[in-house]
Design a protein around this motif. Structure first.
Motif, PDB file in Angstrom:
ATOM      1  N   UNK A 208       1.027  -1.150  -0.092  1.00 47.11           N
ATOM      2  CA  UNK A 208       0.002  -0.047   0.061  1.00 47.11           C
ATOM      3  C   UNK A 208       0.811   1.314  -0.014  1.00 47.11           C
ATOM      4  N   UNK A 209       2.035   1.059   0.500  1.00 47.39           N
ATOM      5  CA  UNK A 209       2.934   2.364   0.853  1.00 47.39           C
ATOM      6  C   UNK A 209       3.380   2.941  -0.567  1.00 47.39           C
ATOM      7  N   UNK A 210       3.428   1.843  -1.495  1.00 46.23           N
ATOM      8  CA  UNK A 210       3.802   2.343  -2.886  1.00 46.23           C
ATOM      9  C   UNK A 210       2.767   3.310  -3.781  1.00 46.23           C
ATOM     10  N   UNK A 211       1.500   2.995  -3.278  1.00 50.31           N
ATOM     11  CA  UNK A 211       0.604   3.938  -3.647  1.00 50.31           C
ATOM     12  C   UNK A 211       0.027   5.075  -2.653  1.00 50.31           C
ATOM     13  N   UNK A 212       0.906   5.208  -1.682  1.00 53.28           N
ATOM     14  CA  UNK A 212       0.486   6.150  -0.552  1.00 53.28           C
ATOM     15  C   UNK A 212      -0.589   6.011  -0.007  1.00 53.28           C
ATOM     16  N   UNK A 213      -1.073   4.762   0.431  1.00 50.27           N
ATOM     17  CA  UNK A 213      -2.245   4.660   1.009  1.00 50.27           C
ATOM     18  C   UNK A 213      -2.165   3.951   2.302  1.00 50.27           C
ATOM     19  N   UNK A 214      -2.808   4.508   3.252  1.00 47.62           N
ATOM     20  CA  UNK A 214      -3.020   3.957   4.748  1.00 47.62           C
ATOM     21  C   UNK A 214      -4.176   3.113   4.944  1.00 47.62           C
ATOM     22  N   UNK A 215      -3.992   1.694   5.142  1.00 47.96           N
ATOM     23  CA  UNK A 215      -5.013   0.554   5.076  1.00 47.96           C
ATOM     24  C   UNK A 215      -5.393   0.268   6.765  1.00 47.96           C
ATOM     25  N   UNK A 216      -4.848   1.385   7.645  1.00 46.57           N
ATOM     26  CA  UNK A 216      -5.441   1.074   9.039  1.00 46.57           C
ATOM     27  C   UNK A 216      -6.914   1.069   9.051  1.00 46.57           C
ATOM     28  N   UNK A 217      -7.457   0.204   9.671  1.00 46.77           N
ATOM     29  CA  UNK A 217      -8.975  -0.047   9.882  1.00 46.77           C
ATOM     30  C   UNK A 217      -9.648   1.256  10.449  1.00 46.77           C
ATOM     31  N   UNK A 218     -10.857   1.796   9.882  1.00 51.23           N
ATOM     32  CA  UNK A 218     -11.609   2.542  10.283  1.00 51.23           C
ATOM     33  C   UNK A 218     -12.874   2.007  11.025  1.00 51.23           C
ATOM     34  N   UNK A 219     -12.983   0.663  10.854  1.00 52.91           N
ATOM     35  CA  UNK A 219     -14.259  -0.003  11.370  1.00 52.91           C
ATOM     36  C   UNK A 219     -13.619  -0.858  12.405  1.00 52.91           C
ATOM     37  N   UNK A 220     -14.379  -1.383  13.606  1.00 50.77           N
ATOM     38  CA  UNK A 220     -13.903  -2.444  14.357  1.00 50.77           C
ATOM     39  C   UNK A 220     -15.286  -3.309  14.282  1.00 50.77           C
ATOM     40  N   UNK A 221     -15.047  -4.652  14.489  1.00 50.78           N
ATOM     41  CA  UNK A 221     -15.882  -5.638  14.774  1.00 50.78           C
ATOM     42  C   UNK A 221     -16.196  -5.813  16.278  1.00 50.78           C
ATOM     43  N   UNK A 222     -17.486  -5.542  16.461  1.00 47.63           N
ATOM     44  CA  UNK A 222     -18.036  -5.629  17.946  1.00 47.63           C
ATOM     45  C   UNK A 222     -18.456  -7.084  18.412  1.00 47.63           C
ATOM     46  N   UNK A 223     -19.150  -7.593  17.446  1.00 49.89           N
ATOM     47  CA  UNK A 223     -19.149  -8.895  17.576  1.00 49.89           C
ATOM     48  C   UNK A 223     -19.598  -9.700  16.499  1.00 49.89           C
ATOM     49  N   UNK A 224     -19.488 -11.045  16.295  1.00 47.45           N
ATOM     50  CA  UNK A 224     -19.988 -12.090  15.385  1.00 47.45           C
ATOM     51  C   UNK A 224     -20.888 -13.065  16.004  1.00 47.45           C
TER      52      UNK A 224
END
Length: 252
Positions: A208-224
């Motif tokens: 992802x760094x090659x394209x300057x993109x941060x893939x850090x999640x913005x969502x979190x799974x509360x439960x499944x």
């Protein structure tokens, strides 16, 4: 014209999904993985365009873990010319979110300059149905989602779409983003000779760094959790009894 096809590694559609005991997600240990079925349809359509002389090169792209190499090899065995693997995670349980995927694809589009991107309408693991639309927004290209039929003619494409009320036919100018629905085509099986040839086809590895993109999640799974077990049906002896029981349960 180049055709870019994003493909995703997902749990095989024949496998019964199991939820982890702690409810933190889906158990992927020793589970068969394969290409997302909608992406298979996208690969098949791209190959058909090349066979018809309307495309010069088919490039398969996958974003995720290193094991996605297997998924890309499947696309190459089907007939794609080369592949790009963007290693964006180390853990197979990490799912790259659609916006991050779209941003990486935007970087690849800028570098490769395809005339058409054909993607599956959604992945069967998270059912987001968002990446194609987000990529269209980032590129500023026309989009035709849920394609039931695709015909490329010169600098435009005519797409028949599956909508709630039936079918809708639209014409878009190329370059464009097209997402595939189930009835667009029947994907081919890769022959053994083509599987062997796929091992020699080029596969470029990026981050992802090659394209300057941060893939850090913005969502979190509360439960499944597992879906609730369906209750057994009940036999009734007459229409009157059926109506009576429906009234008792507030169904009518």
């Amino acid at each position: 014209m180049k055709v870019l096809v994003p493909v995703k590694r997902v749990i095989d559609y024949n496998v019964k999904v199991r939820v982890k005991a702690d409810g933190s997600g889906v158990d992927l240990a020793n589970v068969k993985m394969s290409m997302n079925p909608f992406d298979e349809i996208a690969v098949e359509e791209a190959i058909r365009l090349k066979e018809a002389g309307k495309a010069d090169e088919v490039i398969a792209v996958s974003i995720g873990v290193k094991q996605a190499q297997e998924t890309l090899r499947t696309a190459l065995a089907m007939g794609a010319d080369r592949a790009i693997l963007v290693v964006a995670a180390d853990d197979v349980h990490t799912d790259i979110e659609p916006l991050a995927v779209a941003k990486i694809l935007k970087g690849i589009v800028d570098a490769e300059e395809p005339g058409l991107v054909i993607a599956g309408k959604q992945a069967i693991d998270n059912d987001m149905n968002a990446t194609g639309q987000m990529l269209a927004a980032l590129t500023g290209w026309a989009q035709a989602t849920f394609a039931n039929k695709l015909d490329v003619d010169g600098d435009s494409a005519t797409v028949t779409r599956e909508v709630d009320g039936g079918l809708q036919t639209i014409k878009v100018k190329l370059p464009a983003i097209v997402t595939t629905d189930l009835r667009l085509n029947e994907p081919r099986y890769a022959s053994l000779p083509n599987i062997m040839k796929a091992k020699k086809k080029p596969m470029e590895e990026k981050t992802p760094a090659d394209y300057g993109v941060d893939v850090t999640p913005r969502l979190s799974i509360v439960s499944t959790s597992e879906p609730p077990t369906r209750q057994a049906g009940e036999m009734v002896g007459s229409v009157d009894e059926l109506v009576s029981k429906l009234k008792e349960r507030g169904a009518i």
